[in-house]
Design an enzyme around this catalytic site. Structure first.
Site, short mmCIF file in Angstrom:
data_model
loop_
_atom_site.label_atom_id
_atom_site.label_comp_id
_atom_site.label_asym_id
_atom_site.label_seq_id
_atom_site.Cartn_x
_atom_site.Cartn_y
_atom_site.Cartn_z
N VAL A 1 19.42 78.46 9.57
CA VAL A 1 19.86 79.28 8.44
C VAL A 1 21.05 78.62 7.73
O VAL A 1 21.99 78.16 8.38
CB VAL A 1 20.24 80.70 8.90
CG1 VAL A 1 20.86 81.49 7.75
CG2 VAL A 1 19.02 81.41 9.46
N ALA B 1 30.99 75.20 15.91
CA ALA B 1 30.46 75.49 17.24
C ALA B 1 30.47 74.25 18.12
O ALA B 1 30.74 74.34 19.33
CB ALA B 1 29.04 76.04 17.12
N LYS C 1 33.36 81.11 1.58
CA LYS C 1 33.65 79.68 1.74
C LYS C 1 32.37 78.87 1.88
O LYS C 1 32.34 77.67 1.57
CB LYS C 1 34.58 79.46 2.94
CG LYS C 1 34.07 80.01 4.27
CD LYS C 1 33.22 79.05 5.05
CE LYS C 1 32.68 79.72 6.30
NZ LYS C 1 31.88 78.82 7.14
N SER D 1 23.83 78.09 17.52
CA SER D 1 24.96 77.25 17.92
C SER D 1 26.23 78.07 18.10
O SER D 1 26.96 77.91 19.09
CB SER D 1 25.18 76.13 16.90
OG SER D 1 25.37 76.67 15.59
N TRP D 2 26.52 78.98 17.17
CA TRP D 2 27.76 79.74 17.23
C TRP D 2 27.72 80.78 18.34
O TRP D 2 28.69 80.97 19.08
CB TRP D 2 28.01 80.38 15.87
CG TRP D 2 29.35 81.03 15.64
CD1 TRP D 2 29.58 82.13 14.89
CD2 TRP D 2 30.65 80.61 16.10
NE1 TRP D 2 30.93 82.43 14.85
CE2 TRP D 2 31.60 81.51 15.59
CE3 TRP D 2 31.10 79.56 16.90
CZ2 TRP D 2 32.98 81.40 15.86
CZ3 TRP D 2 32.46 79.45 17.17
CH2 TRP D 2 33.38 80.36 16.65
N GLY E 1 22.33 86.60 19.60
CA GLY E 1 22.12 85.44 18.75
C GLY E 1 22.43 84.16 19.50
O GLY E 1 23.59 83.86 19.75
N ALA E 2 21.37 83.43 19.87
CA ALA E 2 21.55 82.23 20.70
C ALA E 2 21.45 80.96 19.88
O ALA E 2 20.90 79.96 20.32
CB ALA E 2 20.52 82.22 21.83
N ARG F 1 26.75 73.17 8.35
CA ARG F 1 25.38 73.30 7.86
C ARG F 1 25.35 73.38 6.34
O ARG F 1 24.47 72.82 5.68
CB ARG F 1 24.79 74.59 8.43
CG ARG F 1 23.51 74.39 9.21
CD ARG F 1 23.04 75.70 9.78
NE ARG F 1 23.66 75.94 11.07
CZ ARG F 1 23.54 77.06 11.74
NH1 ARG F 1 22.84 78.06 11.25
NH2 ARG F 1 24.11 77.20 12.91
#
Length: 345
Positions: A279, A140, A191, A11-12, A8-9, A255
């Protein structure tokens, strides 16, 4: 040092890759888009997702089999809606059994499974006790700049949590351990719902009083649902609970806060998601938590209100008025009941 694949590239995923590279690990950052992998390898930048220089020991892959070849750990940081599909692919191609750590925050609507449950359901070699989760208050953008950040890793197997702790911990990224997988995963997922609400509150022009109340009562909802599903109420007072709530509900980096802010200003959900271009986990999680609350018979009025805004076209102001007119009650009665059940005198 370890050879690690980060799946998974976004931000995180990119930020966690930087932490791992800083610790001297050989990092393979996987994306399903060839053009993104080419950009990262050529420029050491991932411009769409994170404004940070990428260390040279991070190599990007778009072929999953090459990314996970001979790695000692797989870090899953894809959106929750992609977890099941990625696990199915991994199940076919993995020739060994690396440690799996996930850092995705969400619940699967319909099945109501946490990410760890989805992983071990789809991967033949793995049981629930094999999975580790990483969660906590961690933008991130700040992690990529090596600003001080503290998270928690959790596994029902202590040695797995300690492995993850050793893998990530450094002078700017402090890592605690926990055995409460249920609480850690639910805190990180739920959260995002409250962060949507905090963004809506700010978008409506309300002040600190409203947002403080929303965060506090949101924490009560998270604790009620979490405790009913087997989590320790005390977990929600820690980093993956109140810590993650604070950072996600109060920052434009979030986000979910940004999406809520746009909803509060009058944008429709489709418009918000289109403009975000990334997302927004809180939307899917609201649907899942709404279903959870009904099945567990748990009162979650803030979550219910957000569900009405997102999926039934109620206006934010209508929902605020509805919440403010609820029947009067004692503030701590429900939380006290859970604490008494968990920690009898």
């Amino acid at each position: 040092m370890s050879k690690v694949a980060v799946l998974g590239a976004g931000s995180w995923g990119t930020a966690l890759s930087i932490v791992l590279a800083d610790n001297g690990h050989d990092v393979r950052l996987w994306t399903h888009r060839k053009e993104q992998a080419d950009e990262i390898n050529a420029t050491y930048r991932n411009e769409k997702y994170l404004d940070a220089d990428i260390p040279e020991q991070i190599k990007s892959f778009y072929e999953l089999e090459k990314a996970v070849d001979d790695v000692s750990a797989v870090i899953m940081v894809t959106p929750t809606k992609a977890i099941r599909d990625v696990c199915k692919q991994l199940n076919k191609i993995l020739k060994h059994k690396p440690v799996i750590i996930h850092a995705s925050k969400g619940i699967e609507p319909g099945s109501l499974k946490r990410v760890s449950q989805v992983i071990c359901e789809e991967m033949n070699q793995y049981n629930y006790e094999d999975i580790t989760v990483l969660s906590g208050p961690s933008h991130a953008e700040e992690v990529g700049k090596r600003q001080p950040t503290t998270v928690t890793v959790s596994s029902v197997t202590g040695s797995n949590a300690e492995f993850a702790q050793d893998l990530f911990i450094n002078k700017s990224f402090r890592v605690y351990t926990s055995t409460d997988m249920v609480g850690i995963e639910l805190g990180g997922a739920l959260k995002n719902i409250i962060a949507l609400g905090a963004g809506i509150s700010d978008g409506l022009g309300y002040g600190d009083n409203a947002k403080s109340a929303l965060i506090t009562r949101g924490l009560a909802e998270i604790t009620r649902l979490g405790a009913s599903l087997g989590a320790s109420p005390l977990t929600f007072l820690g980093l993956p609970g109140v810590g993650d709530l604070i950072v996600t509900c109060t920052s434009p980096h979030s986000r979910n806060w940004r999406a809520g802010n746009m909803l509060g200003k009058g944008y429709k959900l489709d418009e918000v998601l289109e403009q975000m271009g990334m997302v927004v986990e809180g939307v899917r999680t609201t649907k899942a938590a709404h279903q959870f609350a009904k099945e567990q018979q748990i009162e979650m009025p803030i979550t219910e209100g957000l569900y009405q805004i997102l999926f039934n076209e109620k206006t934010p102001k209508e929902v605020v008025e509805q919440l403010m007119r609820r029947d009067k009650r004692e503030e701590m009665d429900d939380i006290s009941a859970f604490l008494s059940a968990k920690f009898p005198q």
